[in-house]
Design an enzyme around this catalytic site. Structure first.
Site, PDB file in Angstrom:
ATOM      1  N   GLY A  46       0.922  -1.207  -0.065  1.00 20.38           N
ATOM      2  CA  GLY A  46      -0.030   0.117  -0.036  1.00 20.38           C
ATOM      3  C   GLY A  46       0.916   1.163  -0.066  1.00 20.38           C
ATOM      4  O   GLY A  46       1.996   1.081   0.412  1.00 20.38           O
ATOM      5  N   GLN A  51       2.872  10.080   1.107  1.00 21.16           N
ATOM      6  CA  GLN A  51       4.217   9.151   1.394  1.00 21.16           C
ATOM      7  C   GLN A  51       5.275   9.802   0.016  1.00 21.16           C
ATOM      8  O   GLN A  51       6.443   9.401   0.106  1.00 21.16           O
ATOM      9  CB  GLN A  51       3.987   7.734   1.457  1.00 21.16           C
ATOM     10  CG  GLN A  51       3.440   7.249   2.702  1.00 21.16           C
ATOM     11  CD  GLN A  51       3.362   5.899   2.800  1.00 21.16           C
ATOM     12  OE1 GLN A  51       2.451   5.270   2.192  1.00 21.16           O
ATOM     13  NE2 GLN A  51       4.393   5.280   3.156  1.00 21.16           N
ATOM     14  N   CYS A  93       6.434  -0.150   7.244  1.00 22.16           N
ATOM     15  CA  CYS A  93       5.883   1.019   6.689  1.00 22.16           C
ATOM     16  C   CYS A  93       7.035   1.486   5.663  1.00 22.16           C
ATOM     17  O   CYS A  93       7.971   1.536   6.275  1.00 22.16           O
ATOM     18  CB  CYS A  93       5.416   2.262   7.348  1.00 22.16           C
ATOM     19  SG  CYS A  93       5.067   3.665   6.427  1.00 22.16           S
ATOM     20  N   LEU A  94       6.741   1.469   4.403  1.00 20.13           N
ATOM     21  CA  LEU A  94       7.623   2.242   3.493  1.00 20.13           C
ATOM     22  C   LEU A  94       8.413   3.377   3.590  1.00 20.13           C
ATOM     23  O   LEU A  94       9.523   3.764   3.632  1.00 20.13           O
ATOM     24  CB  LEU A  94       7.063   2.468   2.021  1.00 20.13           C
ATOM     25  CG  LEU A  94       6.710   0.914   1.606  1.00 20.13           C
ATOM     26  CD1 LEU A  94       5.825   1.421   0.093  1.00 20.13           C
ATOM     27  CD2 LEU A  94       7.584  -0.008   1.140  1.00 20.13           C
ATOM     28  N   HIS A 135      -4.120   1.655   7.735  1.00 22.31           N
ATOM     29  CA  HIS A 135      -2.744   2.326   7.522  1.00 22.31           C
ATOM     30  C   HIS A 135      -2.766   3.206   6.753  1.00 22.31           C
ATOM     31  O   HIS A 135      -2.165   4.440   7.102  1.00 22.31           O
ATOM     32  CB  HIS A 135      -1.769   1.098   7.344  1.00 22.31           C
ATOM     33  CG  HIS A 135      -0.634   1.322   7.398  1.00 22.31           C
ATOM     34  ND1 HIS A 135       0.373   1.232   8.379  1.00 22.31           N
ATOM     35  CD2 HIS A 135       0.326   2.086   6.487  1.00 22.31           C
ATOM     36  CE1 HIS A 135       1.727   1.405   8.187  1.00 22.31           C
ATOM     37  NE2 HIS A 135       1.592   2.304   7.022  1.00 22.31           N
ATOM     38  N   GLU A 136      -3.077   3.166   5.456  1.00 20.49           N
ATOM     39  CA  GLU A 136      -2.991   4.110   4.558  1.00 20.49           C
ATOM     40  C   GLU A 136      -3.917   5.255   4.620  1.00 20.49           C
ATOM     41  O   GLU A 136      -3.392   6.401   4.389  1.00 20.49           O
ATOM     42  CB  GLU A 136      -3.375   3.531   3.158  1.00 20.49           C
ATOM     43  CG  GLU A 136      -2.385   2.554   2.655  1.00 20.49           C
ATOM     44  CD  GLU A 136      -0.754   2.791   3.010  1.00 20.49           C
ATOM     45  OE1 GLU A 136      -0.370   3.757   2.657  1.00 20.49           O
ATOM     46  OE2 GLU A 136      -0.201   1.748   3.020  1.00 20.49           O
ATOM     47  N   HIS A 139      -2.066   7.390   7.062  1.00 13.85           N
ATOM     48  CA  HIS A 139      -1.266   8.447   6.618  1.00 13.85           C
ATOM     49  C   HIS A 139      -1.821   9.739   5.982  1.00 13.85           C
ATOM     50  O   HIS A 139      -1.511  10.864   6.153  1.00 13.85           O
ATOM     51  CB  HIS A 139      -0.729   7.775   5.260  1.00 13.85           C
ATOM     52  CG  HIS A 139       0.732   6.825   5.434  1.00 13.85           C
ATOM     53  ND1 HIS A 139       1.851   7.489   6.102  1.00 13.85           N
ATOM     54  CD2 HIS A 139       0.807   5.489   5.411  1.00 13.85           C
ATOM     55  CE1 HIS A 139       2.534   6.487   6.271  1.00 13.85           C
ATOM     56  NE2 HIS A 139       2.031   5.293   5.855  1.00 13.85           N
TER      57      HIS A 139
END
Length: 179
Positions: A46, A51, A93-94, A135-136, A139
């Protein structure tokens, strides 16, 4: 398509709240496609627009590692309409380099969003998809998963990350997929 730079903690842009998309145009469709390519290249399951430095409410997801690009979600202005139950999931997480932690989230969610054709869609999700959606969307609200863990764990990670940045230490290339 382009591979975009993924912002890393503690970049202050990750703490900003994304603005709703008012007009779904070619620029937004290109951003969705670029985000998808970036997510696969990372690799991740995701990615939220902020991000990659775009402060708009856009999310891409694909949790099917076995069949990439077959079950893709491109969500514009996603909103959690319903949530139920509770689950604890080990998240990474990225944008949060070299760190995972258990996070408590809703076990099931229903998300309402627009697709790239301006059609309303509903996604009913449980398990990894429910976790990834939450999660997204976090963000988009300027929150990272580390904001949902204990202050002690978060502070330890923050100190370690700042030391990595000071010393120029590179992150390990983890083969795991990140949200």
């Amino acid at each position: 398509m382009a591979i975009l730079e993924i912002l890393k903690y503690p970049d202050p842009r990750l703490g900003k709240v994304a603005r709703p998309v008012k007009n779904i145009n070619g620029e937004i469709v290109k951003l969705l496609d670029d985000m998808l390519d970036t997510m696969y290249a990372a690799p991740g399951v995701g990615l939220a627009a902020n991000q990659v430095g775009a402060l708009c409410r856009i999310v891409v997801l694909d949790i099917d590692h076995e069949n990439p690009r077959q079950n893709v979600y491109k969500l514009i202005n996603p909103v959690i309409a319903r949530s139920d139950g509770e689950i604890v999931w080990e998240e990474g997480c990225l944008s949060v380099v070299d760190f995972t932690a258990e996070v408590r989230r809703a076990a099931e969610v229903e998300v309402v969003a627009l697709d790239e054709n301006q059609k309303e869609i509903k996604v009913e999700a449980k398990g990894l998809l429910a976790v990834a959606l939450q999660h997204e969307i976090d963000h988009l609200d300027g929150k990272l998963f580390i904001d949902r863990i204990s202050r002690l764990k978060r502070d330890l990670y923050t100190r370690r990350r700042k030391k990595m940045l000071r010393t120029g230490a590179s992150s390990s290339d983890s083969p795991r997929l990140m949200i």
